[in-house]
Design an enzyme around this catalytic site. Structure first.
Site, PDB file in Angstrom:
ATOM      1  N   GLU A 273      47.044  40.946  39.468  1.00 10.58           N
ATOM      2  CA  GLU A 273      47.723  42.148  39.960  1.00 10.58           C
ATOM      3  C   GLU A 273      48.712  42.755  38.970  1.00 10.58           C
ATOM      4  O   GLU A 273      49.282  43.813  39.239  1.00 10.58           O
ATOM      5  CB  GLU A 273      48.452  41.809  41.269  1.00 10.58           C
ATOM      6  CG  GLU A 273      47.497  41.430  42.371  1.00 10.58           C
ATOM      7  CD  GLU A 273      48.186  40.801  43.574  1.00 10.58           C
ATOM      8  OE1 GLU A 273      49.287  40.234  43.408  1.00 10.58           O
ATOM      9  OE2 GLU A 273      47.623  40.859  44.669  1.00 10.58           O
TER      10      GLU A 273
ATOM     11  N   GLN B 205      47.255  35.726  37.512  1.00 11.07           N
ATOM     12  CA  GLN B 205      46.453  34.664  38.119  1.00 11.07           C
ATOM     13  C   GLN B 205      45.029  34.733  37.595  1.00 11.07           C
ATOM     14  O   GLN B 205      44.618  35.752  37.034  1.00 11.07           O
ATOM     15  CB  GLN B 205      46.467  34.806  39.634  1.00 11.07           C
ATOM     16  CG  GLN B 205      45.811  36.073  40.150  1.00 11.07           C
ATOM     17  CD  GLN B 205      46.227  36.404  41.566  1.00 11.07           C
ATOM     18  OE1 GLN B 205      47.262  37.038  41.765  1.00 11.07           O
ATOM     19  NE2 GLN B 205      45.438  36.003  42.550  1.00 11.07           N
TER      20      GLN B 205
ATOM     21  N   TRP C  88      41.985  38.487  50.974  1.00 13.57           N
ATOM     22  CA  TRP C  88      40.735  37.935  50.411  1.00 13.57           C
ATOM     23  C   TRP C  88      40.825  36.420  50.309  1.00 13.57           C
ATOM     24  O   TRP C  88      39.823  35.732  50.161  1.00 13.57           O
ATOM     25  CB  TRP C  88      40.442  38.555  49.033  1.00 13.57           C
ATOM     26  CG  TRP C  88      41.366  38.108  47.908  1.00 13.57           C
ATOM     27  CD1 TRP C  88      42.728  38.146  47.922  1.00 13.57           C
ATOM     28  CD2 TRP C  88      40.995  37.565  46.638  1.00 13.57           C
ATOM     29  NE1 TRP C  88      43.234  37.673  46.723  1.00 13.57           N
ATOM     30  CE2 TRP C  88      42.192  37.322  45.913  1.00 13.57           C
ATOM     31  CE3 TRP C  88      39.783  37.284  46.022  1.00 13.57           C
ATOM     32  CZ2 TRP C  88      42.196  36.788  44.614  1.00 13.57           C
ATOM     33  CZ3 TRP C  88      39.784  36.756  44.728  1.00 13.57           C
ATOM     34  CH2 TRP C  88      40.989  36.514  44.044  1.00 13.57           C
TER      35      TRP C  88
HETATM   36  O1  IFM Z   1      45.880  37.478  47.940  1.00 16.24           O
HETATM   37  C1  IFM Z   1      46.975  37.028  47.210  1.00 16.24           C
HETATM   38  C2  IFM Z   1      46.963  37.709  45.873  1.00 16.24           C
HETATM   39  O2  IFM Z   1      45.796  37.412  45.150  1.00 16.24           O
HETATM   40  C3  IFM Z   1      48.178  37.311  45.069  1.00 16.24           C
HETATM   41  N1  IFM Z   1      49.374  37.589  45.802  1.00 16.24           N
HETATM   42  C4  IFM Z   1      49.430  36.930  47.104  1.00 16.24           C
HETATM   43  C5  IFM Z   1      48.245  37.308  47.956  1.00 16.24           C
HETATM   44  C6  IFM Z   1      48.289  36.557  49.294  1.00 16.24           C
HETATM   45  O3  IFM Z   1      48.126  35.196  49.095  1.00 16.24           O
END
Ligand code: IFM
Length: 729
Positions: free
Chosen positions: A460, A567, A318
Site C-alpha cells: 500500500e 508488505q 481480502w
Molecule cells: O488487508 C490488510 C492490508 O493488506 C494491510 N493493512 C491492513 C489490512 C487489514 O488487515
C-alpha cells in the site's frame, strides 16, 4: 512455562491491559469477549464485540461493529474499596487462556485492610449456544471479611468512534436483568440478558445485583452468572434461549461447550513434535481462527482484527480469502462455504461500489460490512503532522479484492469437490467481477493487450501504479477461472447455464490478452511499471529519515518514491500461484525483494516464509513462520497507522501460520486431480501431522524427517515429491 494448550501470564503490569485484551480473547463466531478482568470497564477496553452487526456511531462518519453491554461485569468491594486490578497492586495475579477448550481464567490475590482476598473467575462463550456466555466466580480470604458484590450488566464498554446504542428499556425480575437497546443509526435491536445464581439478599439497582456476604476465613464463596446477547433473527426466541441455557446450568453448559471444541480440534489440530514453542504458537493461531469463524451464518465475513474490537471498523478484507480461507476449506468446509456465500450475498454492494466509481460489474469492498458497501473512507488515515485527514487510495484503487474472491471460490470448489456454490450465486458473482475488470481495464491497441492502470497492489505504500504484477496475474486467473467455471456449470447444471446465457466474447478476449508482467533476464518480476527506477533504499534507511514515530510511509510519505515496500507483493504472488513459477524465479525474487520489505503488515511474513520453504531455505522460512505464528502472543505489531489505532488480533497472520506449516513445511500443493506432498521440515521438527479434507476424503498426513504417511486415502491421487504413491497407509 510452556504447555501445549495454555496461554498464561503470571504477574500484572498495567501496561499489559490493552495487549492482554486481545491476547486472551474468547470467541464463538457470534461474538468476541476481550481478555479483560470482570471488574474492568470501558477505560480498560472491555468489549463484547459482535460479528456482522454494524452501525454508525453517534457523531461519527465511520460505521463500525457494535460492542454490546457487558453482562459479566462483576466487582467485589471490601469496606468500600473495590478489588479492581487496574487500581490496586495485587499480591499475585495470573491470567490463563485454555485454547483447547476456549476457557478464560484469572486468579488474583488482593491485600486490603490486612486481609488477603483471593478472586478466581472462569468464563467461556458457549460454542454450543452462540448467544450465551457464562462465568463462575469465587472469593476466599485468609481472615473473616465482609464483602459487597456488585454484578450485572455494564453499559460502559469500549467504543472507538462513539456511542452506538440507545437504551430503550430495562427490566429486573427473578434475579434477572434485561436491557433492550437499539442502534443509533439503523435502530436495529440488541437485547442483553443477565442473571446470577448463588447470591442471596440481593438488591437490584441500575442493572446491578448488589449483595453483602460475610465470608469466614479460609472458606470459599461461589456464584455463577449467565449472559445472553441477541440481535437480528435471534431476538425472536431470546427469552426462551436464555432461560434454556440457565436451566442447563453452568457445568453442563461448559461440558457441551468443551465437546464442540473437542470436535473442532479433531479436524483442525496440527501436531509438531520437537518444537514446543512452534507448537503452541501454531495451535494458538488455529484457536483464533476457529473461535471467530462464522459457524452458523453466511451473513458476515471475518473482520481483519477478528472479534477483538472495532479496529478497521470490524470489516472483512481480502485477508479472509487470501490468508484464512485455505485453513477452512481444508478443515471446516461449512465455514468456508459460509464465508464465500457472504460474498455472494453482498454482491449488490460491490455493484454499487463499481457504479460509484464509474465502472460496471462488482468491485468488492476494501472494507466490507453487512451489505458489501465499502466502509473505507477516501481519507482513511490522519496525517500526524497536520492532523488533517489524508487522501488514501485503499478504497478506490485496490481492485484486486474481486479477483481474490473469484480465485478463492474456485480454490474452494477444487479442493472440497463442492461446486454447488457456483449455482448458488457463485457464477454470477464471477461474471460481475470479470465485467468490472473489463470496464476498469485499458486496451492498448498498439500492444494488443489489456492493462490495469492506476491501481494499488498489496504493497500500500505505492499508490496509483500501473500493471501491478500481483493484481494483473490475479485478474488473469479470475478470467481463466470464469471461463472454466462456465464449462463446469454447462456440463453439470444445464438449467442454471440456460438462465445464465450471456454473450461472453469479451471475457475470452480479455482472458487471452490481459498483460501479465514477466520475469526479466535476472528472473525478477517488476512489482509495477517503473518500480525499478525508484530510489534504491531499504526500510532501515527510511527509518533514519523519520521525523516522528508512527509517521505513515504511504500516501506521499517516506516510502512512496523509493523501493521500500510495506508488505509482500511479488512474493505474495509467487506464494499464491506457487505451481506456476520455478524455484529459480522464486529464489531470485525472494532475494531481491526481501531487503526492501518492511513487513509493516502482519500479512507479509507468511508469504516470505512459504516461498523460503519452497526454495529450500528452511531457516528463513522458520524465522518468518515464527514471526507470523506468534504475532498475537507477543503483541509486537504496529499499533498505529498515523494516528489510527490498529491493534487487536491478526487472523490473517493466524491463517498465514497454518498455510506456512501446510503449504510451506509439509509442502502440500495441488492441481485439479493430484495432491502432492513435498516436505521440507525445519531442522528441529521431528514430526508434523495434520488432517486435510480433500474432495470429501478425510486424510491424515504424518511427516517425519524422512517418512511421509497418509491415512484415509480412497480415490485421491497422491504424489510425494512428484512421485505417485503406490500404496498409502
Ligand atoms: O488487508 C490488510 C492490508 O493488506 C494491510 N493493512 C491492513 C489490512 C487489514 O488487515
Amino acid at each position: 512455562m510452556l504447555t501445549d494448550w495454555i496461554i498464561e501470564k503470571n504477574n500484572f503490569e498495567g501496561s499489559d491491559i490493552e495487549k492482554h485484551g486481545s491476547k486472551f480473547l474468547l470467541g464463538n463466531g457470534f461474538m468476541g469477549y476481550r481478555g479483560t478482568m470482570e471488574e474492568y470497564s470501558a477505560q480498560q477496553l472491555v468489549a463484547v464485540n459482535l460479528a456482522g452487526f454494524f452501525d454508525l456511531a453517534d457523531g461519527s462518519n465511520w460505521r463500525e461493529s457494535v460492542n454490546a453491554p457487558n453482562p459479566l461485569y462483576t466487582v467485589v468491594a471490601v469496606n468500600g474499596t473495590d478489588l479492581n486490578l487496574s487500581e490496586l497492586t495485587p499480591v499475585s495475579h495470573s491470567q490463563k487462556l485454555d485454547i483447547k477448550n476456549g476457557i478464560h481464567t484469572r486468579e488474583t490475590v488482593f491485600s486490603v485492610f490486612g486481609v488477603n482476598v483471593t478472586i478466581k473467575a472462569e468464563r467461556f462463550l458457549s460454542m454450543s449456544s452462540e448467544n450465551i456466555m457464562a462465568l463462575k466466580y469465587s472469593i476466599s480470604a485468609d481472615n473473616d471479611v465482609e464483602l459487597t458484590i456488585r454484578t450485572g450488566i455494564d453499559k460502559n464498554v469500549w467504543n472507538i468512534s462513539g456511542n452506538h446504542l440507545n437504551y430503550v428499556s430495562e427490566s429486573s425480575f427473578d434475579n434477572k436483568h434485561i436491557l433492550n437497546c437499539e442502534t443509533v443509526q439503523l435502530k436495529n435491536k440488541l437485547n442483553i440478558y443477565e442473571t446470577v445464581i448463588g447470591l442471596e439478599d440481593i438488591k437490584n439497582d441500575n442493572l446491578l445485583h448488589i449483595s453483602t456476604v460475610k465470608l469466614q476465613a479460609n472458606t470459599q464463596f461461589e456464584f455463577v452468572k449467565f449472559g445472553g446477547v441477541y440481535h437480528s433473527e435471534g431476538i425472536i426466541n431470546a427469552e426462551e434461549s436464555f432461560n434454556a441455557a440457565v436451566e442447563i446450568g453452568y457445568e453442563k453448559l461448559k461440558a457441551a461447550h468443551c465437546l464442540v471444541w473437542e470436535e473442532v480440534w479433531k479436524n483442525s489440530d496440527v501436531v509438531i513434535e520437537g518444537d514446543d514453542e512452534a507448537q503452541l504458537a501454531l495451535r494458538y493461531s488455529i484457536y483464533h481462527l476457529c473461535s471467530i469463524a462464522p459457524h452458523n451464518t453466511d451473513k458476515c465475513g471475518i473482520p481483519a482484527r477478528g472479534l477483538s474490537g472495532q479496529v478497521y471498523k470490524g470489516a472483512a478484507f481480502w485477508d479472509t480469502e487470501m490468508f484464512m480461507l485455505p485453513f477452512f476449506q481444508f478443515t471446516d468446509a461449512k465455514a468456508a462455504r459460509n464465508l464465500l456465500k457472504y460474498r455472494v450475498n453482498t454482491v449488490e454492494g460491490a455493484k454499487r461500489k463499481a457504479k460509484e466509481f464509474g465502472y460496471e460489474g462488482a468491485f468488492f469492498a476494501w472494507e466490507s460490512q453487512e451489505t458489501g458497501d465499502d466502509a473505507c473512507t477516501l481519507f482513511n488515515v490522519t496525517d500526524i503532522f497536520t492532523n488533517r485527514p489524508q487522501r488514501t487510495y485503499f478504497k478506490d484503487k485496490q481492485i484486486h479484492v474481486s479477483g481474490d474472491i473469484v480465485f478463492a471460490m474456485w480454490d474452494y470448489c477444487r479442493t472440497t469437490g463442492d461446486y454447488t456454490i457456483l449455482v448458488d450465486g457463485g457464477l454470477d458473482l464471477m461474471y460481475e467481477c470479470l465485467w468490472f475488470y473489463y470496464t476498469y481495464s485499458s486496451f492498448k491497441p498498439y500492444k494488443n493487450r489489456y492493462e490495469l492502470l492506476d491501481v494499488v497492489g498489496p504493497d500500500e505504500y505505492h499508490e496509483r501504479v500501473g500493471n501491478n504484477a500481483f493484481t494483473n496475474i490475479m485478474v488473469k486467473h479470475a478470467a481463466d477461472i470464469f471461463v472454466q467455471a462456465i464449462e463446469v456449470v454447462k456440463a453439470n447444471y444445464p438449467q442454471t447455464f440456460k438462465v445464465f446465457n450471456k454473450d461472453l466474447t469479451w471475457a475470452y478476449d480479455f482472458s487471452e490478452k490481459l498483460y501479465v508482467p514477466q520475469p526479466d533476464d535476472r528472473g525478477i518480476i517488476e512489482q509495477f511499471d517503473g518500480y525499478f527506477g525508484l530510489e534504491d533504499v531499504t526500510p532501515e534507511v527510511l527509518k533514519t529519515r523519520e521525523l516522528k514515530e508512527n509517521e505513515y510511509w504511504g500516501g506521499h510519505g517516506l516510502a512512496s518514491e523509493t523501493m521500500t515496500l510495506k508488505q509482500a507483493d511479488v512474493i505474495m504472488m509467487l506464494n499464491v500461484f506457487r505451481n506456476e513459477y520455478s524455484a529459480e524465479i522464486k529464489k531470485a525474487n525472494w532475494q531481491f525483494y526481501e531487503p526492501y520489505t518492511e513487513h509493516g503488515s502482519s500479512l507479509s511474513a507468511c508469504a516470505y516464509a512459504i516461498v523460503a520453504a519452497e526454495i529450500g531455505d528452511t531457516d528463513w522460512a522458520y524465522k518468518y513462520f515464527m514471526k507470523t505464528a506468534s504475532v498475537d502472543l507477543t503483541g509486537n505489531t504496529k499499533q498505529y497507522l498515523g494516528s489510527l489505532y490498529i491493534g487487536g488480533t491478526h487472523p490473517a497472520a493466524n491463517g498465514g501460520a497454518w498455510n506456512t506449516a501446510i503449504f510451506g513445511f509439509a509442502g502440500v500443493s495441488f492441481t485439479n486431480d493430484v495432491l502432492d506432498i513435498s516436505p521440507r521440515l525445519p531442522k528441529n521438527w521431528k514430526k508434523l501431522s495434520f488432517k486435510l479434507n480433500w474432495k470429501g476424503e478425510a486424510l491424515t498426513i504424518t511427516i517425519s524427517q524422512n517418512v511421509v504417511e497418509i491415512d484415509g486415502v480412497k480415490n485421491t491421487k497422491v504424489t510425494v515429491y512428484g512421485k505417485e504413491l503406490k500404496k498409502c497407509v
